[in-house]
Design a protein around this motif. Structure first.
Motif, PDB file in Angstrom:
ATOM      1  N   CYS A 139      50.947  36.195  60.549  1.00 41.58           N
ATOM      2  CA  CYS A 139      51.312  36.965  59.418  1.00 41.58           C
ATOM      3  C   CYS A 139      51.334  35.709  58.170  1.00 41.58           C
ATOM      4  O   CYS A 139      51.823  34.961  58.370  1.00 41.58           O
ATOM      5  CB  CYS A 139      52.794  37.484  59.468  1.00 41.58           C
ATOM      6  N   ASP A 140      50.613  36.066  57.035  1.00 44.31           N
ATOM      7  CA  ASP A 140      50.581  35.496  55.982  1.00 44.31           C
ATOM      8  C   ASP A 140      51.975  35.118  55.176  1.00 44.31           C
ATOM      9  O   ASP A 140      52.364  34.156  54.429  1.00 44.31           O
ATOM     10  CB  ASP A 140      49.442  36.049  54.954  1.00 44.31           C
ATOM     11  N   ALA A 141      52.777  36.280  55.607  1.00 43.38           N
ATOM     12  CA  ALA A 141      54.110  36.068  54.722  1.00 43.38           C
ATOM     13  C   ALA A 141      55.099  35.163  55.330  1.00 43.38           C
ATOM     14  O   ALA A 141      55.692  34.479  55.057  1.00 43.38           O
ATOM     15  CB  ALA A 141      54.527  37.598  54.346  1.00 43.38           C
ATOM     16  N   CYS A 142      55.567  35.690  56.840  1.00 44.84           N
ATOM     17  CA  CYS A 142      56.591  35.157  57.457  1.00 44.84           C
ATOM     18  C   CYS A 142      55.991  34.142  58.705  1.00 44.84           C
ATOM     19  O   CYS A 142      56.870  33.488  59.311  1.00 44.84           O
ATOM     20  CB  CYS A 142      57.442  36.308  58.324  1.00 44.84           C
TER      21      CYS A 142
ATOM     22  N   LEU B 172      48.451  49.278  61.843  1.00 45.54           N
ATOM     23  CA  LEU B 172      47.810  49.286  60.486  1.00 45.54           C
ATOM     24  C   LEU B 172      47.816  48.043  59.618  1.00 45.54           C
ATOM     25  O   LEU B 172      47.887  47.945  58.392  1.00 45.54           O
ATOM     26  CB  LEU B 172      48.301  50.544  59.714  1.00 45.54           C
ATOM     27  N   ARG B 173      47.738  47.122  60.404  1.00 49.22           N
ATOM     28  CA  ARG B 173      47.949  45.647  59.832  1.00 49.22           C
ATOM     29  C   ARG B 173      48.892  45.352  58.907  1.00 49.22           C
ATOM     30  O   ARG B 173      48.971  44.770  57.974  1.00 49.22           O
ATOM     31  CB  ARG B 173      46.497  45.336  59.072  1.00 49.22           C
ATOM     32  N   VAL B 174      50.111  45.801  59.269  1.00 50.24           N
ATOM     33  CA  VAL B 174      51.394  45.831  58.784  1.00 50.24           C
ATOM     34  C   VAL B 174      52.224  44.835  59.689  1.00 50.24           C
ATOM     35  O   VAL B 174      52.276  45.298  60.656  1.00 50.24           O
ATOM     36  CB  VAL B 174      52.213  47.101  58.422  1.00 50.24           C
ATOM     37  N   CYS B 175      52.779  43.744  59.086  1.00 50.28           N
ATOM     38  CA  CYS B 175      53.493  42.800  60.008  1.00 50.28           C
ATOM     39  C   CYS B 175      54.558  43.740  60.738  1.00 50.28           C
ATOM     40  O   CYS B 175      55.572  44.078  59.887  1.00 50.28           O
ATOM     41  CB  CYS B 175      54.008  41.683  59.299  1.00 50.28           C
ATOM     42  N   PRO B 176      54.784  43.481  61.885  1.00 54.16           N
ATOM     43  CA  PRO B 176      56.076  44.220  62.487  1.00 54.16           C
ATOM     44  C   PRO B 176      57.311  43.601  62.325  1.00 54.16           C
ATOM     45  O   PRO B 176      58.432  44.207  62.549  1.00 54.16           O
ATOM     46  CB  PRO B 176      55.714  44.465  63.966  1.00 54.16           C
TER      47      PRO B 176
ATOM     48  N   HIS C 202      54.966  42.842  55.764  1.00 59.65           N
ATOM     49  CA  HIS C 202      53.849  42.442  54.822  1.00 59.65           C
ATOM     50  C   HIS C 202      52.742  43.351  55.150  1.00 59.65           C
ATOM     51  O   HIS C 202      52.155  43.492  56.207  1.00 59.65           O
ATOM     52  CB  HIS C 202      53.582  41.093  55.080  1.00 59.65           C
ATOM     53  N   HIS C 203      52.080  43.750  53.969  1.00 56.83           N
ATOM     54  CA  HIS C 203      50.607  44.307  54.209  1.00 56.83           C
ATOM     55  C   HIS C 203      49.580  43.761  54.058  1.00 56.83           C
ATOM     56  O   HIS C 203      49.212  43.061  52.962  1.00 56.83           O
ATOM     57  CB  HIS C 203      50.773  45.383  53.047  1.00 56.83           C
ATOM     58  N   HIS C 204      49.000  43.441  55.043  1.00 54.18           N
ATOM     59  CA  HIS C 204      47.733  42.587  55.147  1.00 54.18           C
ATOM     60  C   HIS C 204      46.336  43.395  54.515  1.00 54.18           C
ATOM     61  O   HIS C 204      46.292  44.669  54.574  1.00 54.18           O
ATOM     62  CB  HIS C 204      47.419  41.951  56.306  1.00 54.18           C
ATOM     63  N   VAL C 205      45.464  42.658  54.232  1.00 55.40           N
ATOM     64  CA  VAL C 205      44.003  43.300  53.964  1.00 55.40           C
ATOM     65  C   VAL C 205      43.563  44.181  55.123  1.00 55.40           C
ATOM     66  O   VAL C 205      43.811  43.636  56.344  1.00 55.40           O
ATOM     67  CB  VAL C 205      42.859  42.350  53.703  1.00 55.40           C
ATOM     68  N   MET C 206      43.231  45.431  54.687  1.00 53.32           N
ATOM     69  CA  MET C 206      42.621  46.366  55.656  1.00 53.32           C
ATOM     70  C   MET C 206      41.357  46.798  55.350  1.00 53.32           C
ATOM     71  O   MET C 206      40.976  47.106  54.344  1.00 53.32           O
ATOM     72  CB  MET C 206      43.585  47.683  55.771  1.00 53.32           C
TER      73      MET C 206
ATOM     74  N   ILE D 169      56.278  53.962  45.369  1.00 52.02           N
ATOM     75  CA  ILE D 169      55.881  52.881  46.284  1.00 52.02           C
ATOM     76  C   ILE D 169      55.879  53.358  47.760  1.00 52.02           C
ATOM     77  O   ILE D 169      57.136  53.714  48.272  1.00 52.02           O
ATOM     78  CB  ILE D 169      56.570  51.520  46.035  1.00 52.02           C
ATOM     79  N   VAL D 170      54.815  53.312  48.625  1.00 53.14           N
ATOM     80  CA  VAL D 170      54.892  54.066  49.953  1.00 53.14           C
ATOM     81  C   VAL D 170      54.393  53.129  51.124  1.00 53.14           C
ATOM     82  O   VAL D 170      53.259  52.787  50.609  1.00 53.14           O
ATOM     83  CB  VAL D 170      54.065  55.549  50.146  1.00 53.14           C
ATOM     84  N   GLY D 171      55.067  52.717  51.843  1.00 54.64           N
ATOM     85  CA  GLY D 171      54.448  51.786  53.177  1.00 54.64           C
ATOM     86  C   GLY D 171      52.858  52.581  53.617  1.00 54.64           C
ATOM     87  O   GLY D 171      53.214  53.823  53.678  1.00 54.64           O
ATOM     88  N   ARG D 172      52.288  51.672  54.055  1.00 53.02           N
ATOM     89  CA  ARG D 172      51.260  52.353  54.748  1.00 53.02           C
ATOM     90  C   ARG D 172      51.258  53.103  56.044  1.00 53.02           C
ATOM     91  O   ARG D 172      50.361  54.076  56.226  1.00 53.02           O
ATOM     92  CB  ARG D 172      50.250  51.109  55.176  1.00 53.02           C
ATOM     93  N   LEU D 173      52.399  52.599  56.784  1.00 56.17           N
ATOM     94  CA  LEU D 173      52.498  53.495  57.811  1.00 56.17           C
ATOM     95  C   LEU D 173      53.063  54.943  57.584  1.00 56.17           C
ATOM     96  O   LEU D 173      53.128  56.070  58.567  1.00 56.17           O
ATOM     97  CB  LEU D 173      53.665  52.781  58.900  1.00 56.17           C
TER      98      LEU D 173
END
Length: 308
Positions: free
Chosen positions: A41-44, A57-61, A65-69, A274-278
């Motif tokens: 993960c780029d963030a944590c 969906l490339r979201v850090c569990p 953090h939402h990564h490039v998709m 703001i809506v999360g990708r999932l």
């Protein structure tokens, strides 16, 4: 009779052979682990099994953090299965200015075609979300940074025109660095062209949902991306015209924390949600039903959307 030093030489030769064998075994073990098996993960900094990471969906569990998709994955995640019908595949970028910097513009386009595919920086077509027909468009950031030239502007315009023709909602997922400098004023004209097409759709009372991904900047942010009936962004997405560094250098002042991030824009009334990708596809389906007056499957009112 053994000469002095011969035993030591024998032992050293044995150790060299043993060391070489150990190194070869170690290299063999390294090769046996497939590349890309894990994603950091780029963030944590948490490491996740790549297959699970993609499935999420490339979201850090861990931190959300939402990564490039990649665009192909996004289309599959946002639209109903097997509903995507891409159109305008025949459109190709020209080189009206004969532009050249470190390389000729035509060569850059050819290189992008080879590495990404001949979609240009936008792919458009029909699909369904929660069973509702939509005229949809997705920016392809992998293609020259999602920059908007004449072809992209024409494809975006056609998304609105087809929605108007069929009386179905339009949904556009934006991720762009802005107008394509290699086409000069012709790329800037796409701002007016796409905004005019969006205006005709609004006059007809047909819904348009704009989804701003990271990043949505330049001429795209200054035109149709911020003209939706509902404007959504993914968490922490950078949305704005000029980048923060350019703004800071221009006004000569320190910018507030989180400037131009989705959370900052929501607080200042520039975004609706703001809506999360999932949760995004489910939220889009509910919004489309509410905007189109179709029966909602869930609640009559829109629930609070999680941002993770």
């Amino acid at each position: 009779m053994i000469r002095p030093g011969k035993g030591a030489g024998f032992r050293m030769a044995w150790w060299r052979r043993k060391k070489q064998a150990l190194e070869q075994t170690s290299e063999s073990n390294k090769v046996s682990v497939p590349r890309g098996l894990w994603t950091k993960c780029d963030a944590c900094g948490e490491i996740t099994y790549t297959a699970e990471f993609v499935q999420n969906l490339r979201v850090c569990p861990v931190c959300g953090h939402h990564h490039v998709m990649p665009t192909k994955e996004r289309i599959a995640a946002m639209l109903d299965p097997d509903s995507w019908q891409p159109l305008d595949l025949e459109l190709r970028s020209g080189d009206p200015l004969g532009f050249r910097d470190q390389a000729a513009y035509s060569d850059r386009v050819a290189k992008a075609d080879r590495s990404v595919g001949p979609t240009d920086a936008f792919t458009a077509g029909f699909g369904t979300i929660d069973g509702l027909d939509v005229s949809a468009g997705f920016f392809v950031f992998e293609y020259m940074g999602g920059s908007m030239g004449s072809v992209v502007g024409e494809k975006v315009t056609r998304v609105f025109e087809r929605a108007l023709e069929r009386k179905i909602p339009a949904v556009i997922f934006s991720a762009s660095g802005g107008a394509r400098m290699q086409e000069g004023i012709l790329s800037l004209m796409q701002m007016a062209k796409t905004s005019a097409a969006r205006g005709r759709l609004r006059s007809a009372g047909i819904p348009y949902i704009s989804v701003c991904l990271h990043p949505t900047t330049g001429g795209v942010a200054a035109s149709f991306a911020m003209l939706g009936d509902v404007i959504i962004a993914e968490p922490r997405a950078l949305v704005g015209f000029a980048g923060p560094r350019v703004v800071q250098q221009t006004i000569g002042q320190e910018l507030p924390p989180g400037f131009q991030r989705a959370e900052f824009l929501l607080e200042h009334g520039m975004l609706d949600r703001i809506v999360g990708r999932l949760e995004l596809r489910a939220q889009l389906g509910l919004m489309l039903r509410l905007l189109a007056g179709a029966p909602a499957k869930a609640a009559a009112a829109l629930p609070a959307a999680p941002t993770g």
